[in-house]
Each structure stands twice: as C-alpha cells, then as structure tokens.
Design a protein around this motif. Sequence first.
Motif, PDB file in Angstrom:
ATOM      1  N   GLY A   1       5.483 -17.678   5.027  1.00  0.00           N
ATOM      2  CA  GLY A   1       5.122 -16.436   5.714  1.00  0.00           C
ATOM      3  C   GLY A   1       4.602 -15.355   4.798  1.00  0.00           C
ATOM      4  N   PHE A   2       4.099 -15.752   3.626  1.00  0.00           N
ATOM      5  CA  PHE A   2       3.646 -14.745   2.665  1.00  0.00           C
ATOM      6  C   PHE A   2       2.463 -13.923   3.168  1.00  0.00           C
ATOM      7  CE2 PHE A   2       1.180 -18.543   1.276  1.00  0.00           C
ATOM      8  CZ  PHE A   2      -0.105 -18.025   1.247  1.00  0.00           C
ATOM      9  N   GLY A   3       1.816 -14.377   4.231  1.00  0.00           N
ATOM     10  CA  GLY A   3       0.670 -13.651   4.756  1.00  0.00           C
ATOM     11  C   GLY A   3       1.003 -12.669   5.865  1.00  0.00           C
ATOM     12  N   CYS A   4       2.281 -12.476   6.159  1.00  0.00           N
ATOM     13  CA  CYS A   4       2.684 -11.609   7.265  1.00  0.00           C
ATOM     14  C   CYS A   4       3.398 -10.379   6.743  1.00  0.00           C
ATOM     15  CB  CYS A   4       3.596 -12.380   8.231  1.00  0.00           C
ATOM     16  SG  CYS A   4       4.238 -11.361   9.569  1.00  0.00           S
ATOM     17  N   ASP A   5       2.803  -9.207   6.948  1.00  0.00           N
ATOM     18  CA  ASP A   5       3.398  -7.975   6.431  1.00  0.00           C
ATOM     19  C   ASP A   5       4.562  -7.470   7.275  1.00  0.00           C
ATOM     20  OD1 ASP A   5       1.982  -7.085   8.609  1.00  0.00           O
ATOM     21  OD2 ASP A   5       0.694  -5.715   7.496  1.00  0.00           O
ATOM     22  N   ASP A   6       4.928  -8.209   8.321  1.00  0.00           N
ATOM     23  CA  ASP A   6       6.129  -7.886   9.082  1.00  0.00           C
ATOM     24  C   ASP A   6       7.336  -8.699   8.603  1.00  0.00           C
ATOM     25  OD1 ASP A   6       5.046  -5.945  10.669  1.00  0.00           O
ATOM     26  OD2 ASP A   6       4.523  -7.305  12.314  1.00  0.00           O
TER      27      ASP A   6
END
Length: 221
Positions: free
Chosen positions: A191-196
């Motif tokens: 999930g490194f691409g999700c800023d949530d």
Amino acid sequence: MGEMIELTSADGHKFQAYAAGDPKSPRALVVVQEIFGVNRHMRDVADRLAQSGYYVLSPAVFDRAERNVELDYTAEGVKKGLELRAAIAESDVMMDIEATAAKLSPRPTGIIGYCWGGTIAWWGATKSKSFRAAVTWYGGGIMQTKEAVPNCPVQMHFGALDKGIPMSDVEAIKQSQPEIPVFIYENADHGFGCDDRASFNAEANKLAEQRSLAFFAEHLV
C-alpha cells in the motif's frame, strides 16, 4: 473532479464507475480498486492519472455484492473488504472489467490496479485481449497464476517490506515472467502508493507512478 456513471455488463448487471478526465481523450485507462472500494483514494488516483491526458474509468467491482462501498483503512475495513471480495466470482469481476474496457473502445486502453486491483490488472493482461498495456501495484494474487501468458506488455511494482507478498513470491514471478519489468522498492511496504495508509511512501509512490505513466505512454499508441 470526476463523476459517477453507470455501466452494464454482458449479463445485464449494472454497476457504477468513477469517470475522470476528458471523454474525448485519445487514450484511456481502467483503474482497478483495492479491497476498500472506489473510495477517496481511488478517485484521487483516477483524477491524477487523467491529468496526463487519459480518460479514466474506475469500476465499482464490489457493486455485485454491495453498492456504494467506501471503506476506511482500518482492521474493520480490511475485514469487510475481504468479505466482499470473497463474495464475487472472478468471472463476474472480469465481465465488469470487460464492460469498462468496452466503454473506452476503440481508443488504446491500459489497465492499472492496486492491491486486489493489482491482481485484477494481471487478469486483464492474461484473461482479456481488451488492453494494450497493464500495470500492477502490489498484486498479491499474481503468484497464483504466475505462469499465465500475458496478451499485452505488463509492468509490476512491489514493496520489499510487504509481508503479504514475500520477496520469494516476487522472485518466483520474475522467474516465470522474465520479459516483464518488475520494480522493487526497498523501503516500501504494502500500500505504499496510498496516502491514506500508514504505509504510504511518497518517494516510492512518485517513482512508481512515473514509471507507470512512461510505460503507458510507450504502449498506448
């Protein structure tokens, strides 16, 4: 900002999709959700990719089990998302993906997915002929069909710290698919691409997105 539109699958199932960008754009992308639905994060991804000149559709594949799903990145959200994922047959998911691609035809179309969507993007490459390129971000289910033959160029992204997708799995995928560029981000988790998510890694996300867009620019011609 985009809008929700309604699409219809081959079996008559009607489902929502988030549409972003100019409908007259010459190139298109299908953006496939995580197990948290077409939530704020997925809409943000679609909006951002659309800024690169794509007409983008993000289908609500959970609509077959429950409509208007937008889950948080909590233990409860994960539990609910896994339950919804388990309730939908792979063949039904692919019907909705094909219907989304058909809405974008005949322009050159790519597919990109994250988490569960990363696995679905792999299905889009191997079980469909509707896409000219596919990009997968931390797709945990790819390992199960790593021997499948892609019908289009594929690019993959994984985090080295992802306990759900061990590096042994990534190496096995690389061995099965030596022609596919596989990028591993050393300090990145699932999930490194999700800023949530707490696992968001801005540097890895930026680089992976740059690579994804360059890949689509090369193949969606």
